[in-house]
Design a protein around this motif. Structure first.
Motif, PDB file in Angstrom:
ATOM      1  N   MET A   1       0.841  -1.173   0.000  1.00 57.70           N
ATOM      2  CA  MET A   1       0.000   0.000   0.000  1.00 57.70           C
ATOM      3  C   MET A   1       0.891   1.243   0.000  1.00 57.70           C
ATOM      4  O   MET A   1       1.919   1.279   0.668  1.00 57.70           O
ATOM      5  CB  MET A   1      -0.910   0.026   1.222  1.00 57.70           C
ATOM      6  N   VAL A   2       0.470   2.219  -0.751  1.00 54.06           N
ATOM      7  CA  VAL A   2       1.167   3.501  -0.819  1.00 54.06           C
ATOM      8  C   VAL A   2       0.157   4.592  -0.479  1.00 54.06           C
ATOM      9  O   VAL A   2      -0.974   4.578  -0.971  1.00 54.06           O
ATOM     10  CB  VAL A   2       1.743   3.750  -2.235  1.00 54.06           C
ATOM     11  N   GLU A   3       0.568   5.518   0.362  1.00 50.29           N
ATOM     12  CA  GLU A   3      -0.246   6.698   0.627  1.00 50.29           C
ATOM     13  C   GLU A   3       0.352   7.834  -0.174  1.00 50.29           C
ATOM     14  O   GLU A   3       1.512   8.188   0.005  1.00 50.29           O
ATOM     15  CB  GLU A   3      -0.251   7.027   2.120  1.00 50.29           C
ATOM     16  N   ILE A   4      -0.452   8.370  -1.094  1.00 47.35           N
ATOM     17  CA  ILE A   4       0.026   9.444  -1.966  1.00 47.35           C
ATOM     18  C   ILE A   4      -1.134  10.382  -2.285  1.00 47.35           C
ATOM     19  O   ILE A   4      -2.245   9.934  -2.564  1.00 47.35           O
ATOM     20  CB  ILE A   4       0.656   8.867  -3.262  1.00 47.35           C
ATOM     21  N   ASP A   5      -0.879  11.652  -2.194  1.00 46.30           N
ATOM     22  CA  ASP A   5      -1.872  12.680  -2.532  1.00 46.30           C
ATOM     23  C   ASP A   5      -3.210  12.449  -1.835  1.00 46.30           C
ATOM     24  O   ASP A   5      -4.276  12.591  -2.432  1.00 46.30           O
ATOM     25  CB  ASP A   5      -2.073  12.745  -4.055  1.00 46.30           C
ATOM     26  N   GLY A   6      -3.153  12.060  -0.579  1.00 46.64           N
ATOM     27  CA  GLY A   6      -4.370  11.862   0.200  1.00 46.64           C
ATOM     28  C   GLY A   6      -5.108  10.573  -0.099  1.00 46.64           C
ATOM     29  O   GLY A   6      -6.222  10.371   0.372  1.00 46.64           O
ATOM     30  N   MET A   7      -4.490   9.692  -0.878  1.00 46.78           N
ATOM     31  CA  MET A   7      -5.126   8.409  -1.218  1.00 46.78           C
ATOM     32  C   MET A   7      -4.295   7.276  -0.648  1.00 46.78           C
ATOM     33  O   MET A   7      -3.084   7.373  -0.543  1.00 46.78           O
ATOM     34  CB  MET A   7      -5.185   8.201  -2.739  1.00 46.78           C
ATOM     35  N   LYS A   8      -4.975   6.187  -0.347  1.00 48.75           N
ATOM     36  CA  LYS A   8      -4.304   4.938  -0.025  1.00 48.75           C
ATOM     37  C   LYS A   8      -4.512   4.036  -1.233  1.00 48.75           C
ATOM     38  O   LYS A   8      -5.643   3.701  -1.569  1.00 48.75           O
ATOM     39  CB  LYS A   8      -4.887   4.305   1.229  1.00 48.75           C
ATOM     40  N   MET A   9      -3.403   3.709  -1.895  1.00 48.16           N
ATOM     41  CA  MET A   9      -3.500   2.915  -3.117  1.00 48.16           C
ATOM     42  C   MET A   9      -2.861   1.541  -2.910  1.00 48.16           C
ATOM     43  O   MET A   9      -1.835   1.426  -2.250  1.00 48.16           O
ATOM     44  CB  MET A   9      -2.788   3.621  -4.279  1.00 48.16           C
ATOM     45  N   VAL A  10      -3.485   0.559  -3.499  1.00 50.71           N
ATOM     46  CA  VAL A  10      -2.929  -0.786  -3.538  1.00 50.71           C
ATOM     47  C   VAL A  10      -2.872  -1.217  -4.997  1.00 50.71           C
ATOM     48  O   VAL A  10      -3.403  -0.536  -5.871  1.00 50.71           O
ATOM     49  CB  VAL A  10      -3.765  -1.791  -2.703  1.00 50.71           C
ATOM     50  N   GLN A  11      -2.234  -2.335  -5.240  1.00 53.42           N
ATOM     51  CA  GLN A  11      -2.016  -2.886  -6.577  1.00 53.42           C
ATOM     52  C   GLN A  11      -0.893  -2.125  -7.277  1.00 53.42           C
ATOM     53  O   GLN A  11      -1.008  -0.946  -7.605  1.00 53.42           O
ATOM     54  CB  GLN A  11      -3.285  -2.891  -7.445  1.00 53.42           C
ATOM     55  N   THR A  12       0.183  -2.831  -7.468  1.00 49.48           N
ATOM     56  CA  THR A  12       1.411  -2.249  -8.001  1.00 49.48           C
ATOM     57  C   THR A  12       1.192  -1.474  -9.292  1.00 49.48           C
ATOM     58  O   THR A  12       1.650  -0.341  -9.435  1.00 49.48           O
ATOM     59  CB  THR A  12       2.463  -3.347  -8.221  1.00 49.48           C
ATOM     60  N   ARG A  13       0.494  -2.073 -10.234  1.00 49.14           N
ATOM     61  CA  ARG A  13       0.328  -1.386 -11.526  1.00 49.14           C
ATOM     62  C   ARG A  13      -0.492  -0.109 -11.397  1.00 49.14           C
ATOM     63  O   ARG A  13      -0.192   0.877 -12.069  1.00 49.14           O
ATOM     64  CB  ARG A  13      -0.285  -2.332 -12.550  1.00 49.14           C
ATOM     65  N   ALA A  14      -1.510  -0.122 -10.571  1.00 49.24           N
ATOM     66  CA  ALA A  14      -2.295   1.099 -10.364  1.00 49.24           C
ATOM     67  C   ALA A  14      -1.413   2.198  -9.779  1.00 49.24           C
ATOM     68  O   ALA A  14      -1.475   3.356 -10.205  1.00 49.24           O
ATOM     69  CB  ALA A  14      -3.490   0.818  -9.450  1.00 49.24           C
ATOM     70  N   ILE A  15      -0.589   1.833  -8.827  1.00 51.04           N
ATOM     71  CA  ILE A  15       0.327   2.792  -8.208  1.00 51.04           C
ATOM     72  C   ILE A  15       1.318   3.326  -9.251  1.00 51.04           C
ATOM     73  O   ILE A  15       1.536   4.535  -9.360  1.00 51.04           O
ATOM     74  CB  ILE A  15       1.075   2.142  -7.026  1.00 51.04           C
ATOM     75  N   LEU A  16       1.894   2.421 -10.027  1.00 53.49           N
ATOM     76  CA  LEU A  16       2.872   2.835 -11.044  1.00 53.49           C
ATOM     77  C   LEU A  16       2.235   3.711 -12.118  1.00 53.49           C
ATOM     78  O   LEU A  16       2.830   4.712 -12.545  1.00 53.49           O
ATOM     79  CB  LEU A  16       3.537   1.614 -11.666  1.00 53.49           C
TER      80      LEU A  16
END
Length: 173
Positions: A1-16
């Motif tokens: 999980m990555v927290e970026i720009d006020g979002m918590k994102m999962v899934q590597t490709r979505a993050i990339l």
């Protein structure tokens, strides 16, 4: 999980995809985005051959290394070599740095960890690796002691096996 720009994102490709788009590393139009995705998926397939390597038996590692070397030199690297040669630019898509370039560099480095002379027949990939590796932020990232993920050692492999056993009732090898 990555927290970026006020979002918590999962899934590597979505993050990339998000990071690439945010930092203008995802092409200037739909055609370039499609090419970038194509090249990234190819390098992802190649990386998949490497990711399970630390978890294999000695005999299976020998087989996997032979498969990796054969596919890298006969299937994957010739494609990227041709793209770079035909394109005549420093980067895979357009003449602009993209996340496809980062992904290809990482694939090259991963394969070289298993077969150090793998690029001997690919002069355009050698030149590409040299150019991309000299980009200041990438150069810093590749320096010893950086945050680049190290090659999995025995401790890492054992930790992953314990986690899988705990959560998926996987039997040890």
């Amino acid at each position: 999980m990555v927290e970026i720009d006020g979002m918590k994102m999962v899934q590597t490709r979505a993050i990339l995809h998000y990071i690439a788009a945010k930092h203008n590393l995802y092409g200037k139009d739909l055609k370039e985005k499609a090419l970038i995705d194509t090249y990234v998926e190819g390098t992802t397939d190649l990386m998949g051959l490497i990711m399970m390597y630390p978890f294999l038996t000695s005999e299976d590692k020998k087989k996997q290394l032979a498969t990796l070397t054969e596919k890298a030199t006969n299937r994957y690297f010739p494609v990227y070599e041709k793209v770079l040669k035909d394109h005549g630019q420093d980067f895979l898509v357009g003449n602009q740095f993209s996340w496809a370039d980062v992904h290809l560099l990482e694939a090259i480095l991963m394969v070289e960890e298993k077969a150090s002379d793998i690029l001997s027949e690919f002069p355009n990939l050698q030149a590409f690796k040299g150019k991309i590796s000299k980009i200041p932020t990438i150069k810093k990232f590749l320096e010893p002691g950086s945050q680049r993920k190290p090659v999995p050692d025995d401790r890492y492999v054992e930790t992953v096996r314990r986690v899988l056993q705990a959560y998926h009732n996987v039997k040890p090898t």
